[in-house]
Design a protein around this motif. Structure first.
Motif, mmCIF file in Angstrom:
data_model
loop_
_atom_site.group_PDB
_atom_site.id
_atom_site.type_symbol
_atom_site.label_atom_id
_atom_site.label_comp_id
_atom_site.label_asym_id
_atom_site.label_seq_id
_atom_site.Cartn_x
_atom_site.Cartn_y
_atom_site.Cartn_z
ATOM 1 N N GLY A 1 22.976 3.451 -4.143
ATOM 2 C CA GLY A 1 22.701 2.681 -2.936
ATOM 3 C C GLY A 1 21.333 2.026 -2.953
ATOM 4 N N TRP A 2 20.317 2.776 -3.388
ATOM 5 C CA TRP A 2 18.971 2.201 -3.436
ATOM 6 C C TRP A 2 18.846 1.175 -4.553
ATOM 7 C CZ3 TRP A 2 16.289 2.098 0.621
ATOM 8 C CH2 TRP A 2 16.251 3.168 1.517
ATOM 9 N N TYR A 3 19.462 1.461 -5.698
ATOM 10 C CA TYR A 3 19.461 0.465 -6.773
ATOM 11 C C TYR A 3 20.109 -0.837 -6.290
ATOM 12 C CZ TYR A 3 18.155 3.719 -10.585
ATOM 13 O OH TYR A 3 17.487 4.585 -11.424
ATOM 14 N N ARG A 4 21.192 -0.700 -5.560
ATOM 15 C CA ARG A 4 21.898 -1.895 -5.103
ATOM 16 C C ARG A 4 21.026 -2.720 -4.161
ATOM 17 N NH1 ARG A 4 27.687 -1.077 -2.436
ATOM 18 N NH2 ARG A 4 26.424 0.002 -0.871
ATOM 19 N N LYS A 5 20.321 -2.043 -3.256
ATOM 20 C CA LYS A 5 19.445 -2.776 -2.339
ATOM 21 C C LYS A 5 18.366 -3.548 -3.102
ATOM 22 C CE LYS A 5 19.911 0.002 1.873
ATOM 23 N NZ LYS A 5 20.134 -1.120 2.801
ATOM 24 N N ALA A 6 17.769 -2.894 -4.099
ATOM 25 C CA ALA A 6 16.733 -3.560 -4.888
ATOM 26 C C ALA A 6 17.325 -4.661 -5.758
ATOM 27 C CB ALA A 6 16.001 -2.540 -5.756
ATOM 28 N N ALA B 1 0.827 -1.202 0.000
ATOM 29 C CA ALA B 1 0.000 0.000 0.000
ATOM 30 C C ALA B 1 0.863 1.254 0.000
ATOM 31 C CB ALA B 1 -0.928 -0.006 1.214
ATOM 32 N N GLN B 2 1.955 1.229 0.751
ATOM 33 C CA GLN B 2 2.861 2.373 0.772
ATOM 34 C C GLN B 2 3.449 2.630 -0.613
ATOM 35 O OE1 GLN B 2 5.493 1.009 3.835
ATOM 36 N NE2 GLN B 2 4.134 1.642 5.504
ATOM 37 N N LEU B 3 3.852 1.558 -1.283
ATOM 38 C CA LEU B 3 4.385 1.689 -2.643
ATOM 39 C C LEU B 3 3.325 2.242 -3.586
ATOM 40 C CD1 LEU B 3 6.567 1.155 -4.810
ATOM 41 C CD2 LEU B 3 5.721 -1.198 -4.944
ATOM 42 N N ALA C 1 11.491 -4.041 -2.613
ATOM 43 C CA ALA C 1 12.419 -3.829 -3.724
ATOM 44 C C ALA C 1 11.884 -2.824 -4.739
ATOM 45 C CB ALA C 1 12.723 -5.155 -4.415
ATOM 46 N N GLY C 2 10.571 -2.845 -4.985
ATOM 47 C CA GLY C 2 9.993 -1.894 -5.926
ATOM 48 C C GLY C 2 10.158 -0.463 -5.456
ATOM 49 N N ALA C 3 9.968 -0.241 -4.164
ATOM 50 C CA ALA C 3 10.132 1.099 -3.602
ATOM 51 C C ALA C 3 11.599 1.512 -3.616
ATOM 52 C CB ALA C 3 9.578 1.139 -2.181
ATOM 53 N N GLN C 4 12.480 0.575 -3.345
ATOM 54 C CA GLN C 4 13.912 0.874 -3.396
ATOM 55 C C GLN C 4 14.323 1.281 -4.808
ATOM 56 O OE1 GLN C 4 15.340 -2.846 -1.853
ATOM 57 N NE2 GLN C 4 15.193 -2.193 0.283
#
Length: 227
Positions: A187-192, A128-130, A162-165
């Protein structure tokens, strides 16, 4: 949380919150579903849903939506999601919002989608947040507000979505709603990407080709308060 419960409705409520018959029906339905005996699962979840179990109502709606053990019936799915949502089940609320957003089983109504997404998001539902992040980004059902989009993407990303990241990586790369920051984008791309998100893996490769140093890429999330 096992895959079945993550897909169908979040963590199981404690047995004390459900009547014994409803709980028994849920467990029998869960077992049948895990064995791909969808006809039996449908029967068990229907009985539990009619007794008022919000988890079973959400799962039954999912089965009607996807035609598992029954012919697809969006209107029936919508009705059971609505019952589950009214009892406060966050996945029922998210799924009801999704039905309103897409116009499945009911007339499309993005304002009501936002209403139910917010209820689910307040309970920590990352889907829901996404979804709220996307609606604020596009200005659908709410005025376009990139600050709010970043807020909701960050809430979900911090919980590992992962979608939000990926979305945060995109916004930081483009400088939309936040100052452009390729290191944070990396950094966010890497997490996802570590979770298998293909778009994030592509974004990571593009930034690497530009010489963005992975050693420096450690996103420090911050979010404004939600409206």
């Amino acid at each position: 949380m096992n895959a079945f419960l993550k897909l169908m409705g979040g963590a199981v409520l404690s047995a004390g919150l459900l009547s014994a018959p409803a709980w028994a029906g849920f467990e029998a339905g869960q077992l049948a579903y895990s064995q791909q005996d969808y006809a039996k699962a449908l029967k068990e979840f229907t009985q539990a849903a009619k007794r008022g179990d919000p988890l079973s109502q959400n799962i039954l709606a999912f089965m009607y939506q996807n035609g598992e053990g029954v012919q697809p019936n969006p209107a029936q799915a919508f009705g059971w999601y609505k019952k589950s949502a009214a009892q406060g089940n966050d996945y029922g609320q998210f799924n009801l919002g999704f039905m309103y957003e897409k116009g499945f089983g009911t007339e499309k109504n993005t304002e009501l989608a936002v209403f139910w997404y917010k209820k689910a998001a307040a309970q920590g539902n990352t889907s829901a947040q996404l979804s709220l992040g996307h609606l604020f980004e596009k200005g659908e059902g709410v005025p376009k507000d990139m600050e709010q989009a970043v807020f909701w993407f960050t809430r979900a990303a911090d919980e590992g979505d992962a979608g939000a990241q990926f979305m945060l990586g995109t916004l930081y790369e483009k400088g939309e709603g936040v100052p452009q920051d390729l290191v944070r984008a990396f950094g966010w791309y890497r997490k996802a990407a570590e979770q298998g998100n293909a778009e994030a893996q592509e974004g990571l490769a593009n930034l690497s080709a530009q010489g963005v140093a992975p050693e420096a890429a450690a996103p420090a999330a911050s979010a404004s308060s939600a409206n």
